[in-house]
Design an enzyme around this catalytic site. Structure first.
Site, PDB file in Angstrom:
ATOM      1  N   ARG A  44       0.791  -1.183   0.000  1.00  0.00           N
ATOM      2  CA  ARG A  44       0.000   0.000   0.000  1.00  0.00           C
ATOM      3  C   ARG A  44       0.851   1.273   0.000  1.00  0.00           C
ATOM      4  O   ARG A  44       0.349   2.360  -0.217  1.00  0.00           O
ATOM      5  CB  ARG A  44      -0.893  -0.017   1.249  1.00  0.00           C
ATOM      6  CG  ARG A  44      -1.957  -1.124   1.154  1.00  0.00           C
ATOM      7  CD  ARG A  44      -2.848  -1.084   2.355  1.00  0.00           C
ATOM      8  NE  ARG A  44      -2.229  -1.814   3.431  1.00  0.00           N
ATOM      9  CZ  ARG A  44      -2.723  -2.932   3.940  1.00  0.00           C
ATOM     10  NH1 ARG A  44      -3.843  -3.424   3.485  1.00  0.00           N
ATOM     11  NH2 ARG A  44      -2.137  -3.555   4.908  1.00  0.00           N
ATOM     12  N   GLY A  45       2.159   1.114   0.247  1.00  0.00           N
ATOM     13  CA  GLY A  45       3.019   2.275   0.485  1.00  0.00           C
ATOM     14  C   GLY A  45       3.107   3.284  -0.644  1.00  0.00           C
ATOM     15  O   GLY A  45       3.348   4.460  -0.407  1.00  0.00           O
ATOM     16  N   GLU A  99       7.365   2.229  -6.392  1.00  0.00           N
ATOM     17  CA  GLU A  99       7.491   1.865  -4.977  1.00  0.00           C
ATOM     18  C   GLU A  99       7.585   3.102  -4.097  1.00  0.00           C
ATOM     19  O   GLU A  99       7.986   4.174  -4.559  1.00  0.00           O
ATOM     20  CB  GLU A  99       8.777   1.058  -4.783  1.00  0.00           C
ATOM     21  CG  GLU A  99       8.677  -0.373  -5.255  1.00  0.00           C
ATOM     22  CD  GLU A  99       9.562  -1.269  -4.407  1.00  0.00           C
ATOM     23  OE1 GLU A  99       9.169  -1.553  -3.259  1.00  0.00           O
ATOM     24  OE2 GLU A  99      10.633  -1.653  -4.879  1.00  0.00           O
ATOM     25  N   ASP A 100       7.283   2.931  -2.820  1.00  0.00           N
ATOM     26  CA  ASP A 100       7.452   4.023  -1.857  1.00  0.00           C
ATOM     27  C   ASP A 100       8.928   4.215  -1.512  1.00  0.00           C
ATOM     28  O   ASP A 100       9.434   5.322  -1.505  1.00  0.00           O
ATOM     29  CB  ASP A 100       6.622   3.768  -0.583  1.00  0.00           C
ATOM     30  CG  ASP A 100       6.862   2.390   0.042  1.00  0.00           C
ATOM     31  OD1 ASP A 100       7.589   1.555  -0.544  1.00  0.00           O
ATOM     32  OD2 ASP A 100       6.313   2.134   1.140  1.00  0.00           O
ATOM     33  N   ASP A 103      14.703  -0.130   0.250  1.00  0.00           N
ATOM     34  CA  ASP A 103      15.470  -0.168   1.495  1.00  0.00           C
ATOM     35  C   ASP A 103      16.496  -1.311   1.392  1.00  0.00           C
ATOM     36  O   ASP A 103      17.576  -1.115   0.836  1.00  0.00           O
ATOM     37  CB  ASP A 103      14.453  -0.357   2.621  1.00  0.00           C
ATOM     38  CG  ASP A 103      15.055  -0.438   3.995  1.00  0.00           C
ATOM     39  OD1 ASP A 103      16.151   0.090   4.194  1.00  0.00           O
ATOM     40  OD2 ASP A 103      14.429  -1.034   4.892  1.00  0.00           O
ATOM     41  N   LYS A 131      17.031   4.261   0.235  1.00  0.00           N
ATOM     42  CA  LYS A 131      17.890   4.198   1.432  1.00  0.00           C
ATOM     43  C   LYS A 131      19.063   3.283   1.112  1.00  0.00           C
ATOM     44  O   LYS A 131      19.119   2.146   1.575  1.00  0.00           O
ATOM     45  CB  LYS A 131      17.076   3.533   2.548  1.00  0.00           C
ATOM     46  CG  LYS A 131      16.750   4.349   3.766  1.00  0.00           C
ATOM     47  CD  LYS A 131      16.268   3.422   4.866  1.00  0.00           C
ATOM     48  CE  LYS A 131      14.901   3.761   5.361  1.00  0.00           C
ATOM     49  NZ  LYS A 131      14.430   2.879   6.445  1.00  0.00           N
ATOM     50  N   PHE A 152      14.072   5.429   9.986  1.00  0.00           N
ATOM     51  CA  PHE A 152      12.724   4.958   9.687  1.00  0.00           C
ATOM     52  C   PHE A 152      11.812   6.163   9.492  1.00  0.00           C
ATOM     53  O   PHE A 152      11.704   7.023  10.364  1.00  0.00           O
ATOM     54  CB  PHE A 152      12.202   4.048  10.802  1.00  0.00           C
ATOM     55  CG  PHE A 152      10.975   3.299  10.385  1.00  0.00           C
ATOM     56  CD1 PHE A 152      11.083   2.146   9.613  1.00  0.00           C
ATOM     57  CD2 PHE A 152       9.710   3.756  10.711  1.00  0.00           C
ATOM     58  CE1 PHE A 152       9.958   1.461   9.185  1.00  0.00           C
ATOM     59  CE2 PHE A 152       8.569   3.078  10.296  1.00  0.00           C
ATOM     60  CZ  PHE A 152       8.704   1.933   9.534  1.00  0.00           C
ATOM     61  N   VAL A 153      11.178   6.220   8.324  1.00  0.00           N
ATOM     62  CA  VAL A 153      10.340   7.381   8.002  1.00  0.00           C
ATOM     63  C   VAL A 153       8.879   6.966   7.834  1.00  0.00           C
ATOM     64  O   VAL A 153       8.579   5.819   7.499  1.00  0.00           O
ATOM     65  CB  VAL A 153      10.841   8.101   6.723  1.00  0.00           C
ATOM     66  CG1 VAL A 153      12.171   8.793   6.968  1.00  0.00           C
ATOM     67  CG2 VAL A 153      10.958   7.141   5.539  1.00  0.00           C
ATOM     68  N   ASP A 159       4.188   3.707   6.313  1.00  0.00           N
ATOM     69  CA  ASP A 159       3.502   3.478   7.586  1.00  0.00           C
ATOM     70  C   ASP A 159       4.434   3.019   8.699  1.00  0.00           C
ATOM     71  O   ASP A 159       5.543   2.546   8.454  1.00  0.00           O
ATOM     72  CB  ASP A 159       2.442   2.381   7.416  1.00  0.00           C
ATOM     73  CG  ASP A 159       3.070   0.996   7.265  1.00  0.00           C
ATOM     74  OD1 ASP A 159       3.961   0.835   6.416  1.00  0.00           O
ATOM     75  OD2 ASP A 159       2.701   0.088   8.028  1.00  0.00           O
ATOM     76  N   ARG A 165       0.117   6.675   7.123  1.00  0.00           N
ATOM     77  CA  ARG A 165       0.252   6.744   5.661  1.00  0.00           C
ATOM     78  C   ARG A 165      -0.355   8.038   5.129  1.00  0.00           C
ATOM     79  O   ARG A 165      -0.029   8.507   4.053  1.00  0.00           O
ATOM     80  CB  ARG A 165      -0.484   5.570   4.996  1.00  0.00           C
ATOM     81  CG  ARG A 165       0.109   4.204   5.296  1.00  0.00           C
ATOM     82  CD  ARG A 165      -0.516   3.166   4.377  1.00  0.00           C
ATOM     83  NE  ARG A 165      -0.262   1.796   4.783  1.00  0.00           N
ATOM     84  CZ  ARG A 165       0.815   1.101   4.458  1.00  0.00           C
ATOM     85  NH1 ARG A 165       1.770   1.650   3.744  1.00  0.00           N
ATOM     86  NH2 ARG A 165       0.955  -0.145   4.853  1.00  0.00           N
TER      87      ARG A 165
HETATM   88  P1  IMP Z   1      12.809  -3.430   1.059  1.00  0.00           P
HETATM   89  O1  IMP Z   1      13.575  -3.591   2.353  1.00  0.00           O
HETATM   90  O2  IMP Z   1      13.617  -2.705   0.020  1.00  0.00           O
HETATM   91  O3  IMP Z   1      12.317  -4.781   0.590  1.00  0.00           O
HETATM   92  O4  IMP Z   1      11.574  -2.521   1.368  1.00  0.00           O
HETATM   93  C1  IMP Z   1      10.301  -3.088   1.504  1.00  0.00           C
HETATM   94  C2  IMP Z   1       9.277  -2.200   2.075  1.00  0.00           C
HETATM   95  O5  IMP Z   1       9.610  -1.906   3.415  1.00  0.00           O
HETATM   96  C3  IMP Z   1       9.056  -0.851   1.451  1.00  0.00           C
HETATM   97  O6  IMP Z   1       8.281  -0.900   0.291  1.00  0.00           O
HETATM   98  C4  IMP Z   1       8.320  -0.164   2.595  1.00  0.00           C
HETATM   99  O7  IMP Z   1       6.937  -0.464   2.551  1.00  0.00           O
HETATM  100  C5  IMP Z   1       8.957  -0.756   3.825  1.00  0.00           C
HETATM  101  N1  IMP Z   1       9.943   0.195   4.398  1.00  0.00           N
HETATM  102  C6  IMP Z   1      11.271   0.221   4.256  1.00  0.00           C
HETATM  103  N2  IMP Z   1      11.817   1.263   4.918  1.00  0.00           N
HETATM  104  C7  IMP Z   1      10.772   1.922   5.483  1.00  0.00           C
HETATM  105  C8  IMP Z   1      10.662   3.113   6.290  1.00  0.00           C
HETATM  106  O8  IMP Z   1      11.634   3.815   6.634  1.00  0.00           O
HETATM  107  N3  IMP Z   1       9.399   3.458   6.674  1.00  0.00           N
HETATM  108  C9  IMP Z   1       8.286   2.745   6.333  1.00  0.00           C
HETATM  109  N4  IMP Z   1       8.350   1.650   5.576  1.00  0.00           N
HETATM  110  C10 IMP Z   1       9.577   1.241   5.152  1.00  0.00           C
END
Ligand code: IMP
Length: 178
Positions: A44-45, A99-100, A103, A131, A152-153, A159, A165
């Site tokens: 949902r991000g 994507e939002d 990370d 990130k 963490f944002v 969220d 959100r």
């Molecule tokens: P990934 O670690 O790149 O697989 O990121 C997966 C998901 O983790 C992202 O699409 C976000 O929904 C969530 N996420 C990662 N970092 C943050 C953050 O700082 N705040 C909120 N959600 C996060």
């Protein structure tokens, strides 16, 4: 009405986001001129970013969605849970995953691997935030709104335990309010 979400500081204002999203939309419109990409919003991000981005595009496009989950609280589970697939057939099409945040890179890599099995003409990632210091897998989104530190944002779609959100900006989460 007073609303006090657990935000330590506003990292990126709504105005800054609007300005940057317009730039990204212009770049995508230029890069995909004459083609009709499918933009796939990852729920949902990405929902706020997705709607802002697509309304600024000046090319034809299709819109679709997938729903995935991987986070619990402020920690990545390291595993992707696949919840809902998209509907469009991507064979021979240009796909832009929206994507939002990228990370660890686990979600992005999972999506690239999955979509490539469906034989698209191309697949790229467009992420509002990046990130890079927390990366576990070597992926580099082609379009990035803002590179941020390993904090963490919340807000603008992102969220903490399914809350915040709705904030119209990106803020650093206040961990003391957990
Ligand atoms: P990934 O670690 O790149 O697989 O990121 C997966 C998901 O983790 C992202 O699409 C976000 O929904 C969530 N996420 C990662 N970092 C943050 C953050 O700082 N705040 C909120 N959600 C996060």
């Amino acid at each position: 009405m007073e609303y006090n979400p657990p935000v330590k500081k506003v990292l990126i204002s709504g105005e800054q986001i609007d300005k940057r999203v317009k730039e990204l939309a212009d770049k995508i419109s230029e890069d995909y001129k004459g083609r009709t990409p499918i933009l796939v919003g990852i729920l949902r991000g990405s929902v706020l970013f997705f709607s802002n981005l697509v309304k600024n595009l000046s090319i034809d496009c299709n819109l679709d969605f997938m729903c995935l989950a991987s986070y619990s609280g402020t920690e990545s589970s390291g595993k992707v849970r696949f919840i809902l697939d998209m509907r469009e057939d991507v064979k021979g099409r240009d796909v832009i995953i929206v994507e939002d945040i990228v990370d660890t890179g686990i979600t992005g890599q999972y999506l690239l691997d999955l979509l490539k099995t469906r034989n698209p003409a191309s697949v790229e990632i467009c992420s509002l935030l990046d990130k890079p210091s927390n990366r576990q897998l070597e992926i580099k989104p082609k379009y990035v709104g803002f590179e941020i530190e390993n904090e963490f944002v919340i807000g603008y779609g992102l969220d903490y335990n399914e809350l915040y959100r709705n904030l119209p900006y990106i803020g650093v989460f206040d961990e003391t309010k957990k």
